[in-house]
Design a protein around this motif. Structure first.
Motif, mmCIF file in Angstrom:
data_model
loop_
_atom_site.group_PDB
_atom_site.id
_atom_site.type_symbol
_atom_site.label_atom_id
_atom_site.label_comp_id
_atom_site.label_asym_id
_atom_site.label_seq_id
_atom_site.Cartn_x
_atom_site.Cartn_y
_atom_site.Cartn_z
ATOM 1 N N ARG A 1 84.656 5.259 126.037
ATOM 2 C CA ARG A 1 84.948 5.916 124.839
ATOM 3 C C ARG A 1 86.718 5.521 124.901
ATOM 4 O O ARG A 1 87.173 5.336 123.739
ATOM 5 C CB ARG A 1 84.894 7.492 124.890
ATOM 6 N N ALA A 2 87.275 5.646 126.115
ATOM 7 C CA ALA A 2 88.710 5.497 126.201
ATOM 8 C C ALA A 2 89.083 4.082 126.216
ATOM 9 O O ALA A 2 89.996 3.638 125.384
ATOM 10 C CB ALA A 2 89.182 5.994 127.574
ATOM 11 N N GLU A 3 88.404 2.952 126.832
ATOM 12 C CA GLU A 3 88.751 1.679 126.919
ATOM 13 C C GLU A 3 88.129 0.833 125.683
ATOM 14 O O GLU A 3 88.729 -0.176 125.129
ATOM 15 C CB GLU A 3 88.303 1.105 128.225
ATOM 16 N N LEU A 4 87.100 1.301 125.203
ATOM 17 C CA LEU A 4 86.359 0.340 124.241
ATOM 18 C C LEU A 4 86.636 1.058 122.656
ATOM 19 O O LEU A 4 86.362 0.660 121.632
ATOM 20 C CB LEU A 4 84.918 0.313 124.386
ATOM 21 N N GLY A 5 87.122 2.350 122.710
ATOM 22 C CA GLY A 5 87.083 3.180 121.392
ATOM 23 C C GLY A 5 85.590 3.260 120.932
ATOM 24 O O GLY A 5 85.543 3.698 119.791
ATOM 25 N N TRP A 6 84.595 3.443 121.939
ATOM 26 C CA TRP A 6 83.235 3.804 121.646
ATOM 27 C C TRP A 6 83.086 5.399 120.899
ATOM 28 O O TRP A 6 83.695 6.177 121.864
ATOM 29 C CB TRP A 6 82.625 3.476 122.687
ATOM 30 N N ASN A 7 82.564 5.477 119.878
ATOM 31 C CA ASN A 7 82.238 6.945 119.523
ATOM 32 C C ASN A 7 81.133 7.033 118.900
ATOM 33 O O ASN A 7 80.904 6.992 117.738
ATOM 34 C CB ASN A 7 83.490 7.006 118.173
ATOM 35 N N PRO A 8 79.994 7.438 119.770
ATOM 36 C CA PRO A 8 78.689 7.408 119.504
ATOM 37 C C PRO A 8 78.415 8.672 118.543
ATOM 38 O O PRO A 8 79.008 9.497 118.416
ATOM 39 C CB PRO A 8 78.091 7.775 120.643
ATOM 40 N N ALA A 9 77.565 8.391 117.341
ATOM 41 C CA ALA A 9 77.540 9.555 116.275
ATOM 42 C C ALA A 9 76.028 9.576 115.853
ATOM 43 O O ALA A 9 75.825 10.288 114.929
ATOM 44 C CB ALA A 9 78.190 8.884 115.199
ATOM 45 N N GLY A 10 75.181 9.107 116.812
ATOM 46 C CA GLY A 10 73.667 9.150 116.447
ATOM 47 C C GLY A 10 73.041 10.542 116.451
ATOM 48 O O GLY A 10 73.877 11.389 117.198
ATOM 49 N N PRO A 11 71.921 11.000 116.227
ATOM 50 C CA PRO A 11 71.247 12.277 116.535
ATOM 51 C C PRO A 11 71.071 12.610 117.949
ATOM 52 O O PRO A 11 71.193 11.883 118.769
ATOM 53 C CB PRO A 11 70.066 12.245 115.506
ATOM 54 N N ASP A 12 70.854 13.828 117.873
ATOM 55 C CA ASP A 12 70.209 14.256 119.181
ATOM 56 C C ASP A 12 68.965 13.915 119.613
ATOM 57 O O ASP A 12 68.088 13.657 118.595
ATOM 58 C CB ASP A 12 70.316 15.975 119.153
ATOM 59 N N LEU A 13 68.503 13.246 120.892
ATOM 60 C CA LEU A 13 67.333 12.768 121.082
ATOM 61 C C LEU A 13 66.275 14.061 120.761
ATOM 62 O O LEU A 13 65.090 13.512 120.376
ATOM 63 C CB LEU A 13 67.470 12.467 122.611
ATOM 64 N N LEU A 14 66.322 15.081 121.160
ATOM 65 C CA LEU A 14 65.363 16.250 120.952
ATOM 66 C C LEU A 14 65.249 16.402 119.436
ATOM 67 O O LEU A 14 63.839 16.500 119.151
ATOM 68 C CB LEU A 14 65.583 17.576 121.527
ATOM 69 N N ASP A 15 65.986 16.345 118.682
ATOM 70 C CA ASP A 15 66.078 16.349 117.214
ATOM 71 C C ASP A 15 65.239 15.333 116.639
ATOM 72 O O ASP A 15 64.423 15.271 115.775
ATOM 73 C CB ASP A 15 67.348 16.595 116.696
ATOM 74 N N ASP A 16 65.689 14.125 117.003
ATOM 75 C CA ASP A 16 65.041 13.026 116.634
ATOM 76 C C ASP A 16 63.312 12.653 117.265
ATOM 77 O O ASP A 16 62.497 12.327 116.270
ATOM 78 C CB ASP A 16 65.582 11.678 117.285
ATOM 79 N N LEU A 17 63.033 13.211 118.140
ATOM 80 C CA LEU A 17 61.625 13.575 118.529
ATOM 81 C C LEU A 17 61.067 14.679 117.705
ATOM 82 O O LEU A 17 59.720 14.475 117.188
ATOM 83 C CB LEU A 17 61.512 13.837 120.031
ATOM 84 N N GLY A 18 61.727 15.807 117.378
ATOM 85 C CA GLY A 18 61.007 16.909 116.454
ATOM 86 C C GLY A 18 61.011 16.626 114.888
ATOM 87 O O GLY A 18 59.964 17.009 114.521
ATOM 88 N N SER A 19 62.059 15.887 114.619
ATOM 89 C CA SER A 19 62.209 15.923 112.993
ATOM 90 C C SER A 19 62.609 14.601 112.276
ATOM 91 O O SER A 19 62.763 14.380 111.404
ATOM 92 C CB SER A 19 62.777 17.011 112.600
ATOM 93 N N GLY A 20 63.009 13.571 113.479
ATOM 94 C CA GLY A 20 63.347 12.339 112.964
ATOM 95 C C GLY A 20 62.483 11.140 113.027
ATOM 96 O O GLY A 20 61.150 11.321 112.545
ATOM 97 N N SER A 21 62.878 10.175 113.542
ATOM 98 C CA SER A 21 62.044 8.909 113.497
ATOM 99 C C SER A 21 60.815 8.876 114.139
ATOM 100 O O SER A 21 59.703 8.231 113.702
ATOM 101 C CB SER A 21 62.921 7.752 114.146
ATOM 102 N N TYR A 22 60.598 9.813 115.111
ATOM 103 C CA TYR A 22 59.608 9.862 116.245
ATOM 104 C C TYR A 22 58.422 10.501 115.252
ATOM 105 O O TYR A 22 57.161 10.190 115.277
ATOM 106 C CB TYR A 22 59.793 10.524 117.477
ATOM 107 N N LYS A 23 58.853 11.454 114.660
ATOM 108 C CA LYS A 23 57.972 12.297 113.684
ATOM 109 C C LYS A 23 57.607 11.685 112.676
ATOM 110 O O LYS A 23 56.054 11.606 112.277
ATOM 111 C CB LYS A 23 58.765 13.691 113.029
ATOM 112 N N ARG A 24 58.078 10.786 112.083
ATOM 113 C CA ARG A 24 57.782 9.859 110.984
ATOM 114 C C ARG A 24 56.650 8.881 111.362
ATOM 115 O O ARG A 24 55.750 8.430 110.586
ATOM 116 C CB ARG A 24 58.848 9.126 110.489
ATOM 117 N N ILE A 25 57.068 8.410 112.753
ATOM 118 C CA ILE A 25 56.193 7.226 113.163
ATOM 119 C C ILE A 25 55.060 7.829 114.069
ATOM 120 O O ILE A 25 53.934 7.358 113.856
ATOM 121 C CB ILE A 25 56.836 6.209 114.022
#
Length: 321
Positions: free
Chosen positions: A271-295
């Motif tokens: 975050r400090a050296e590269l300016g990386w700012n992850p903005a994706g969903p929470d893993l458990l949310d993605d399992l419960g109601s996101g891409s994993y649920k759809r597939i």
């Protein structure tokens, strides 16, 4: 820049290649099959036919590129050494994909309070010692005139895929049991696939030679992941099991490294050296109601789901990170 990507048809490689193209770079990709070559061409990536054991192919492709992004596997030390040898003295950039699996602690489902930074003096478990030694060799190669960077992604997720999650989901579907080892208190850090691809682009642009970065945006208990998978496929609850049961279902090395251990990291450096700012969903949310649920979600009898287990190549992970 012209960037040569290994593993370009894999889970990590596809995402990274696409992000590089979006940023205006040209990309060539290592691919073994004719169908894979056609897939790369359709995405605007120049295919280079060969595998990690085709040393002359690797040498030629690396020298023809401005940078090499190696996403194929963390555990093919021979091809890594080929890249380090051929790039010595060129000043070109070489980004190695390792993984936070180097922090595997063989905890068998127990919580380890240690959260690793890149600067912690780490003695790896024997099962990942070669991977860790390869990381160190890549870092040290910055002294040989190569702009080397080591990236250590944590558990990657998103788009219904990953290394670990589809295997756990398939196992739950086919056996009717979503398993975790022991108390399931062990935790894995995680990172969303689009955020990971962004980290590669930033590292290509900003990472100093000889640098290493842990990449994670959150973490989750393996017991909670197993429970989310159970709900996903229509099972009542996840089940604790002894390591030997998990070994029989999933394989000992994979369980020891990826399921029953802790892999907890701090990503403040990225975050400090590269300016990386992850903005994706929470893993458990993605399992419960996101891409994993759809597939993957199934609303009927989970035992009838066996025939519906996905085999699409896009859901297959790259080799273990």
């Amino acid at each position: 820049m012209h960037i040569f990507v290994t593993g370009a048809t894999g889970y990590i490689g596809q995402a990274v290649s696409q992000r590089l193209l979006q940023a205006g770079h040209s990309v060539s990709g290592l691919v073994r099959s004719e169908s894979g070559a056609k897939a790369l061409l359709s995405r605007g990536i120049a295919p280079i036919r060969g595998g990690l054991d085709d040393m002359e192919v690797l040498q030629t492709a690396a020298l023809a590129a401005d940078a090499v992004v190696d996403t194929a596997t963390a555990d093919h030390a021979e091809s890594t050494q080929v890249f380090l040898s051929v790039l010595a003295g060129t000043g070109k950039k070489y980004i190695r994909t390792s993984g936070t699996g180097v922090y595997t602690d063989l905890a068998q489902g127990e919580l380890n309070p240690t959260v690793f930074t890149e600067s912690i003096n780490h003695i790896p478990a024997e099962i990942v010692a070669t991977r860790y030694a390869t990381d160190l060799a890549v870092i040290d190669a910055a002294n040989s005139g190569i702009h080397t960077v080591v990236l250590r992604p944590s558990m990657i997720f998103g788009d219904g895929a990953s290394e670990q999650l589809p295997l756990l989901i398939r196992q739950a579907i086919t056996s009717g049991r979503s398993l975790y080892v022991g108390r399931g208190e062990n935790r894995w850090a995680n990172v969303y696939i689009a955020d990971l691809a962004e980290a590669y682009l930033l590292a290509l642009d900003k990472a100093p030679a000889g640098s290493v970065y842990n990449l994670a945006a959150g973490e989750a208990r393996m017991g909670d992941i197993a429970q989310a998978i159970a709900r996903l496929v229509g099972l009542k609850a996840a089940e604790s099991c002894a390591p030997e049961v998990a070994y029989a279902a999933l394989g000992q090395r994979w369980v020891d490294v990826a399921i029953s251990s802790n892999s907890r990291v701090d990503s403040a450096k990225a975050r400090a050296e590269l300016g990386w700012n992850p903005a994706g969903p929470d893993l458990l949310d993605d399992l419960g109601s996101g891409s994993y649920k759809r597939i993957w979600a199934y609303k009927g009898d989970p035992h009838d789901h066996v025939q519906a287990v996905h085999s699409d190549d896009q859901l297959q992970a790259a080799d273990p990170h």
